[in-house]
Design a protein around this motif. Structure first.
Motif, mmCIF file in Angstrom:
data_model
loop_
_atom_site.group_PDB
_atom_site.id
_atom_site.type_symbol
_atom_site.label_atom_id
_atom_site.label_comp_id
_atom_site.label_asym_id
_atom_site.label_seq_id
_atom_site.Cartn_x
_atom_site.Cartn_y
_atom_site.Cartn_z
ATOM 1 N N THR A 34 0.742 -1.128 0.059
ATOM 2 C CA THR A 34 -0.007 0.073 0.024
ATOM 3 C C THR A 34 0.897 1.261 0.044
ATOM 4 O O THR A 34 1.711 1.247 0.833
ATOM 5 C CB THR A 34 -1.057 0.038 1.264
ATOM 6 O OG1 THR A 34 -1.763 -1.198 1.145
ATOM 7 C CG2 THR A 34 -1.873 1.211 1.286
ATOM 8 N N ARG A 56 0.766 5.018 0.223
ATOM 9 C CA ARG A 56 0.115 6.027 1.160
ATOM 10 C C ARG A 56 0.809 7.633 0.739
ATOM 11 O O ARG A 56 1.965 7.794 1.152
ATOM 12 C CB ARG A 56 -0.005 6.035 2.452
ATOM 13 C CG ARG A 56 -0.775 6.833 3.264
ATOM 14 C CD ARG A 56 -1.292 6.872 4.554
ATOM 15 N NE ARG A 56 -2.047 5.730 4.757
ATOM 16 C CZ ARG A 56 -1.566 4.358 5.198
ATOM 17 N NH1 ARG A 56 -0.521 3.794 5.357
ATOM 18 N NH2 ARG A 56 -2.698 3.424 4.993
ATOM 19 N N ASN A 57 0.088 8.416 0.381
ATOM 20 C CA ASN A 57 0.638 9.982 0.149
ATOM 21 C C ASN A 57 0.266 10.726 1.566
ATOM 22 O O ASN A 57 -0.940 11.092 1.849
ATOM 23 C CB ASN A 57 0.091 10.445 -0.730
ATOM 24 C CG ASN A 57 0.236 12.203 -1.013
ATOM 25 O OD1 ASN A 57 1.217 12.372 -0.782
ATOM 26 N ND2 ASN A 57 -0.337 12.656 -2.441
ATOM 27 N N GLN A 80 -4.213 10.182 0.564
ATOM 28 C CA GLN A 80 -4.880 9.028 0.109
ATOM 29 C C GLN A 80 -3.884 7.983 -0.025
ATOM 30 O O GLN A 80 -2.799 8.236 -0.174
ATOM 31 C CB GLN A 80 -5.689 9.123 -1.149
ATOM 32 C CG GLN A 80 -7.056 10.346 -1.107
ATOM 33 C CD GLN A 80 -7.858 9.986 -2.089
ATOM 34 O OE1 GLN A 80 -7.861 9.408 -2.853
ATOM 35 N NE2 GLN A 80 -8.794 11.086 -2.062
ATOM 36 N N SER A 81 -4.383 6.672 -0.379
ATOM 37 C CA SER A 81 -3.501 5.760 -0.390
ATOM 38 C C SER A 81 -3.784 4.699 -1.579
ATOM 39 O O SER A 81 -5.098 4.888 -2.044
ATOM 40 C CB SER A 81 -3.174 4.837 0.797
ATOM 41 O OG SER A 81 -4.586 4.200 1.203
#
Length: 597
Positions: A8, A10-11, A43-44
């Motif tokens: 995953t 993630r930002n 978001q991711s």
């Protein structure tokens, strides 16, 4: 098999990013499909792919790198252990000296998986080549009590592993200085302590002086009667345990006559392990009374019990030499006898036949118990260092069925090496001939992946039940469900040191450890009936319960597992075994466990 891996991304910044993710799989350094995508702030996104696990690989290493247009870069490395549901193992092994040729019939075992395993021929100028299958067995050995990790380190000659054991050793000593199989045990064992002192000394490894003194004082107190440890069985083994303690102590200092006062010196009535200990104590302690006469008596007793026929070796007293509660077996006696005769210098002319006979006692390439394997490696190494001096040269030729003939060139590989052949389609003859000087050794191993198709019962019975605790649907298992595994077990005889091993699906975790994401409520319903384990091991691959003593009869053990990954998981068999009496075991195959997303 095929597995699915994913990460995953993630930002965590406050900016929208254009991300490019690249990954590489080791050890084969296979580039995995890269992916580019836009990732809004906060978001991711999941990035995943399916990969085929390379054959014979026990570790997958992922390297992942994510870079953005604005210059931010993140990278990580993940290691994933691979455990085969049907591993390739040595099922038969033999050792022969090429003088000048060896011929054997070969056929793949029925039911073996096609395309896996094969014949491995190991060439060596010394008989130490026969130890490769022993080291393979010990390297794969899964259990983790103190004796077993020490035996593993000794057999593999793994000094770093030994250093880690020594660093943790204080946690394994009781108040009297005796070593415990697990830190959770209440009392230490005189037999285990004697073994640790003897095997480490034979290997040439040291124990820090304060710890060594503490352990030695514990054994001296046991011999003198100041430290009392009762046997787990109602048997008269006290004299044998004291002899083992004295043998370990004699490696540090001479034994004094007063230390023998509590032992009735009747070596003709002792099992073979006691006579070997007595021979070594006498050899190292010149001041003991009637020493020479007693040495001759001990040697005569051992010779009278020894049975050498061709390349096989046995003892006339093997039925009463199997002292599994003391970690002693006939295989152990065979290899220790070789070491004892090498040290004392008695019976040197018989040593080549004895070492060949001791090596011939192995089944599936290894001796019966872990203590025998560690002593066996040391015996073979000591014999080779003293007796094998002749150089080997020339070429050894190998022919198998219609496969092209191959050769091993000793002039290029003076220390030996290996050749591997796939299984022939039908029964065939393997012919190996040495053309040159010397008489090299050939170790032949048949390696197959042999699935278990039906239950095996040899002293233990197993019934395994999976009970839902939390399940999203009634039709099957779903990612996130929680299950309870109940093992109903039956023992046909009293036994010390029994282990139960039950596999779990990849990615699942066993509850009850108290670590993060654990749940005491979900595991609260576990019910155990009968003997309680002295130690429970919750690994990523299996649940293991170790029992110091299991009486004849039935008992149950339960554990709770959370299913974290989706997929269809092939599970190895569930196994129960007596660690020091390997003929007593039970094994049951497990069906595939399917978990929906």
């Amino acid at each position: 098999d095929q597995v699915e891996a994913g990460f995953t991304v993630r930002n965590a910044s406050e900016l929208d990013l254009n991300v490019e993710v690249t990954a590489r799989l080791h050890p084969e350094a296979v580039p995995l499909p890269s992916r580019q995508f836009s990732l809004p702030a906060g978001q991711s996104r999941l990035w995943s792919w399916k990969i085929d696990v390379p054959e014979g690989v026990d570790l997958l290493r992922y390297e992942v790198r994510a870079a953005s247009d604005t210059g931010e870069v993140d990278a990580l490395q993940i290691d994933q252990r691979v455990v085969s549901a049907v591993p390739v193992r040595t099922v038969q092994a033999t050792l022969a000296q090429m003088a000048p040729a060896v011929s054997l019939p070969i056929q793949q075992p029925r039911g073996a998986l096609a395309g896996r395993g094969g014949l491995q021929l190991d060439f060596s100028p010394t008989l130490l080549v026969g130890l490769d299958s022993v080291r393979e067995y010990m390297d794969q050995y899964p259990y983790t009590c103190l004796e077993q990790v020490v035996s593993k380190a000794v057999a593999l000659n793994d000094q770093p592993r030994w250093n880690r054991i020594v660093a943790a050793l204080p946690a394994f000593l009781d108040d009297d200085g005796l070593a415990k199989y697990f830190p959770s045990c209440r009392w230490g064992s005189d037999s285990l302590t004697a073994y640790l002192l003897s095997i480490s000394h034979q290997r040439g490894w040291t124990i820090p002086a304060p710890i060594l003194e503490q352990m030695s004082n514990g054994l001296e107190g046991f011999v003198a009667g100041r430290v009392v440890r009762y046997s787990r069985l109602a048997t008269t083994d006290l004299a044998l345990r004291k002899l083992a303690a004295l043998e370990a102590l004699s490696r540090q200092r001479e034994i004094e006559p007063r230390q023998l006062q509590s032992i009735a010196l009747q070596p003709n009535l002792w099992p073979t392990s006691g006579v070997i200990d007595w021979l070594l104590v006498l050899h190292r302690s010149p001041q003991l009374p009637q020493r020479e006469a007693r040495l001759q008596e001990a040697e005569q007793i051992l010779r009278a019990r020894l049975n050498l026929q061709g390349t096989t070796m046995g003892f006339s007293t093997e039925n009463r030499d199997r002292l599994w509660w003391l970690m002693v077996s006939p295989d152990l006696n065979a290899v220790r006898l070789v070491l004892a005769l090498l040290e004392t210098g008695r019976g040197s002319a018989d040593l080549p036949r004895l070492i060949t006979g001791a090596l011939g006692r192995r089944r599936r390439g290894h001796w019966d118990v872990t203590t025998a394997n560690s002593w066996g490696v040391l015996a073979a190494e000591a014999f080779a260092a003293r007796f094998e001096q002749e150089s080997v040269s020339g070429v050894s030729e190998v022919r198998l069925a219609a496969q092209p003939a191959r050769s091993f060139d000793w002039n290029q590989e003076t220390l030996g090496g290996s050749l591997e052949f796939p299984w022939p389609s039908d029964e065939a003859d393997l012919e190996v001939r040495h053309l040159g000087s010397g008489a090299p050794w050939l170790a032949l191993r048949s390696r197959v992946a042999l699935p278990l198709t039906e239950e095996l019962f040899s002293g233990y019975r197993i019934r395994r039940t999976v009970i839902p605790v939390e399940r999203a649907t009634q039709e099957g298992w779903t990612q996130g469900d929680v299950a309870r595994v109940r093992l109903e077990l039956e023992a046909q005889a009293d036994m010390t040191w029994v282990v139960v091993q039950d596999p779990i699906p990849a990615g699942a975790n066993i509850l009850g450890s108290g670590l993060g994401r654990d749940s005491s409520q979900l595991s609260a319903g576990e019910r155990t009936e009968g003997p309680r384990p002295i130690f429970e091991e919750r690994s990523f691959e299996a649940f293991r319960a170790y029992y110091e003593f299991v009486p004849k009869g039935t008992w149950t053990v339960q554990y709770t597992v959370r299913l974290n990954n989706a997929g269809r998981f092939k599970l190895p068999p569930t196994r129960v075994e007596a660690l020091y009496h390997p003929e007593a075991f039970g094994e049951a195959p497990n069906p595939d466990w399917t978990v929906a997303p």
